[in-house]
Write a protein that holds these residues in place. Structure first.
Motif, PDB file in Angstrom:
ATOM      1  N   VAL A 170      38.370  68.682   6.102  1.00 44.24           N
ATOM      2  CA  VAL A 170      39.767  68.279   6.167  1.00 44.24           C
ATOM      3  C   VAL A 170      40.030  67.086   5.252  1.00 44.24           C
ATOM      4  CG1 VAL A 170      40.046  69.138   8.517  1.00 44.24           C
ATOM      5  CG2 VAL A 170      39.310  66.768   8.150  1.00 44.24           C
ATOM      6  N   HIS A 171      41.284  66.673   5.228  1.00 45.54           N
ATOM      7  CA  HIS A 171      41.673  65.521   4.429  1.00 45.54           C
ATOM      8  C   HIS A 171      40.931  64.269   4.901  1.00 45.54           C
ATOM      9  CE1 HIS A 171      44.293  63.226   1.794  1.00 45.54           C
ATOM     10  NE2 HIS A 171      44.458  62.344   2.780  1.00 45.54           N
ATOM     11  N   GLY A 172      40.374  63.525   3.950  1.00 45.74           N
ATOM     12  CA  GLY A 172      39.669  62.294   4.301  1.00 45.74           C
ATOM     13  C   GLY A 172      38.368  62.516   5.038  1.00 45.74           C
ATOM     14  N   TYR A 173      37.718  63.656   4.816  1.00 47.70           N
ATOM     15  CA  TYR A 173      36.511  63.966   5.591  1.00 47.70           C
ATOM     16  C   TYR A 173      35.389  62.965   5.363  1.00 47.70           C
ATOM     17  CZ  TYR A 173      34.389  66.153   1.364  1.00 47.70           C
ATOM     18  OH  TYR A 173      33.872  66.400   0.115  1.00 47.70           O
ATOM     19  N   LEU A 174      35.318  62.374   4.191  1.00 46.47           N
ATOM     20  CA  LEU A 174      34.264  61.394   3.922  1.00 46.47           C
ATOM     21  C   LEU A 174      34.413  60.162   4.806  1.00 46.47           C
ATOM     22  CD1 LEU A 174      34.266  61.622   0.043  1.00 46.47           C
ATOM     23  CD2 LEU A 174      32.373  62.281   1.523  1.00 46.47           C
ATOM     24  N   LEU A 175      35.652  59.832   5.137  1.00 49.11           N
ATOM     25  CA  LEU A 175      35.926  58.657   5.964  1.00 49.11           C
ATOM     26  C   LEU A 175      35.868  58.983   7.449  1.00 49.11           C
ATOM     27  CD1 LEU A 175      36.890  55.665   5.975  1.00 49.11           C
ATOM     28  CD2 LEU A 175      39.225  56.545   5.959  1.00 49.11           C
ATOM     29  N   LEU A 176      36.444  60.113   7.826  1.00 52.07           N
ATOM     30  CA  LEU A 176      36.568  60.452   9.237  1.00 52.07           C
ATOM     31  C   LEU A 176      35.315  61.090   9.817  1.00 52.07           C
ATOM     32  CD1 LEU A 176      40.195  61.882   9.261  1.00 52.07           C
ATOM     33  CD2 LEU A 176      39.436  59.624   9.993  1.00 52.07           C
ATOM     34  N   PHE A 177      34.524  61.734   8.980  1.00 57.76           N
ATOM     35  CA  PHE A 177      33.330  62.425   9.448  1.00 57.76           C
ATOM     36  C   PHE A 177      32.116  62.013   8.616  1.00 57.76           C
ATOM     37  CE2 PHE A 177      36.963  65.041  10.529  1.00 57.76           C
ATOM     38  CZ  PHE A 177      36.744  65.287  11.872  1.00 57.76           C
ATOM     39  N   PRO A 178      31.700  60.760   8.707  1.00 57.28           N
ATOM     40  CA  PRO A 178      30.618  60.256   7.847  1.00 57.28           C
ATOM     41  C   PRO A 178      29.270  60.914   8.092  1.00 57.28           C
ATOM     42  CG  PRO A 178      31.187  58.651   9.553  1.00 57.28           C
ATOM     43  CD  PRO A 178      32.243  59.707   9.596  1.00 57.28           C
ATOM     44  N   SER A 179      29.082  61.583   9.244  1.00 61.38           N
ATOM     45  CA  SER A 179      27.792  62.210   9.540  1.00 61.38           C
ATOM     46  C   SER A 179      27.805  63.722   9.347  1.00 61.38           C
ATOM     47  CB  SER A 179      27.376  61.893  10.987  1.00 61.38           C
ATOM     48  OG  SER A 179      27.252  60.504  11.187  1.00 61.38           O
ATOM     49  N   SER A 180      28.910  64.275   8.861  1.00 57.76           N
ATOM     50  CA  SER A 180      28.983  65.727   8.699  1.00 57.76           C
ATOM     51  C   SER A 180      28.134  66.190   7.516  1.00 57.76           C
ATOM     52  CB  SER A 180      30.430  66.160   8.482  1.00 57.76           C
ATOM     53  OG  SER A 180      30.860  65.845   7.168  1.00 57.76           O
TER      54      SER A 180
END
Length: 400
Positions: A358-368
């Protein structure tokens, strides 16, 4: 995976609440402009952030005031600024150190040192450059990826105030502020443009593109004030665009487009509610129609009025976007334009597509997994060891 949160809206809603103004971004995303502003004015924001008007009293923050530089505003941007009644103002800037480093404010660079110039996201209406902001995770991530950089710099550019009766800090206010920050890094601190990595996420990526275009379009005129532009090979060492917002106009508002179809994204409908207000306030006197053909506002626009826009002179560029992002289609449009003029590979364009991200995944999901793969791709790109155009996860593993 990120996809799992998309299909579990209540779980995701609970997660996202920790990050921001959930009432504004979700509960009222389909409301009228009047209702959006009434709710905001009645209940306020769930959290606040520093602004360009003051520097918080925080002994742990390395802040510096940047003086206004009206002489840096030239060309078309000067005309747009006059029409919008926008001038250069004094703004704060903040330094961030890589872990284990403690570099004094404005210290001259050592030979070979790079600096990350970060422009934060937030829809041009929210968030902050202050080190206490959760947005500071982004430049810290880049510092971890870049051996040649030990510090990052970010400016507290002017956000819009969402009041339909007046456009406060419309375009090109943030762009003018970003020019002042670039001038500070080059002329005060002493970084060559060849050593400045310009980076932005979401609206910050839009601003990073606008700044880069401004430097390319006005390189000769600006060389009087930013002397490094006269001798550098490029206006920046590289350009990093993460979940970029690259069409503030309407050209991607078509049936079946990601802007409309990706309803599981964290972004609300960009056409109505809060984001609809924010877009109109930000473009100011130019209007959304003007944004369709303005390469500073909408570099990814595919509107017939845009015509062919050149990206020649832009530095090597890294783009990461998730295909579950509402902004994915416009990011692909931008990528195609950049590839046309810069080519693919280490010295051209690298595009990382996060599957189900999703949008901003690097920020919102740092462990994905998608964040991990993108992080690894960035590390290679920053080390000039990433020669591939890549879609993660498939060709990423093979390329390694």
């Amino acid at each position: 995976m990120v996809y799992e949160y998309q299909r579990q809206p209540f779980k995701f809603l609970r997660l996202y609440t920790a990050f921001g103004d959930i009432a504004e971004k979700y509960a009222v995303s389909s409301s009228s402009d009047f209702m959006v502003l009434m709710l905001r004015n009645r209940v306020g924001q769930f959290r606040s952030w520093p602004t360009y008007l003051a520097m918080p009293d925080d002994p742990t923050a390395k802040g510096v005031w940047l003086d206004a530089h009206p002489d840096l505003v030239i060309g078309d941007v000067k005309s747009w600024a006059a029409a919008a009644d926008v001038v250069s103002v004094r703004i704060p800037g903040y330094w961030l150190d890589k872990t284990t480093y403690d570099t004094p404010i404005s210290e001259k660079p050592v030979p070979g040192e790079k600096v990350v110039y970060y422009l934060h996201g937030g829809g041009y209406m929210s968030e902050s450059a202050h080190p206490s902001s959760f947005m500071s995770m982004m430049p810290r991530m880049i510092l971890d990826c870049c051996p040649a950089a030990k510090r990052a710099f970010s400016i507290e550019y002017r956000n819009c105030e969402l009041d339909t009766s007046i456009s406060t800090n419309p375009f090109p206010a943030a762009l003018i502020d970003s020019i002042v920050g670039y001038h500070y890094l080059s002329e005060t601190v002493g970084f060559s443009p060849d050593d400045i990595i310009v980076m932005g996420d979401s609206a910050g990526a839009n601003l990073a593109l606008a700044l880069t275009r401004y430097l390319v379009d006005n390189r000769t005129g600006l060389s009087t004030y930013i002397t490094g532009l006269a001798s550098s090979s490029s206006v920046a060492s590289g350009l990093i665009l993460l979940s970029p917002w690259v069409d503030i106009g309407t050209s991607h508002e078509t049936p079946g487009s990601s802007l409309i179809a990706n309803t599981c994204d964290i972004l609300p409908d960009m056409r109505t509610g809060l984001m609809g207000v924010a877009r109109r306030v930000f473009v100011g006197p130019l209007g959304l129609a003007g944004a369709n053909s303005n390469a500073y506002l909408s570099p990814g626009s595919i509107h017939a009025d845009m015509g062919k826009v050149s990206f020649k002179g832009f530095p090597r560029t890294f783009i990461a976007s998730g295909d579950a992002d509402r902004l994915f289609d416009q990011t692909v449009s931008l990528k195609d334009k950049l590839v046309r003029d810069l080519g693919l590979g280490r010295e051209g364009v690298t595009f990382v597509q996060g599957r189900d991200a999703v949008h901003g995944y690097l920020l919102l999901f740092p462990s994905s997994p998608e964040t991990g793969r993108t992080h690894a791709a960035l590390s290679l790109w920053l080390s000039h060891r990433w020669p591939y155009y890549v879609v993660v996860p498939c060709s990423f593993t093979r390329a390694l």
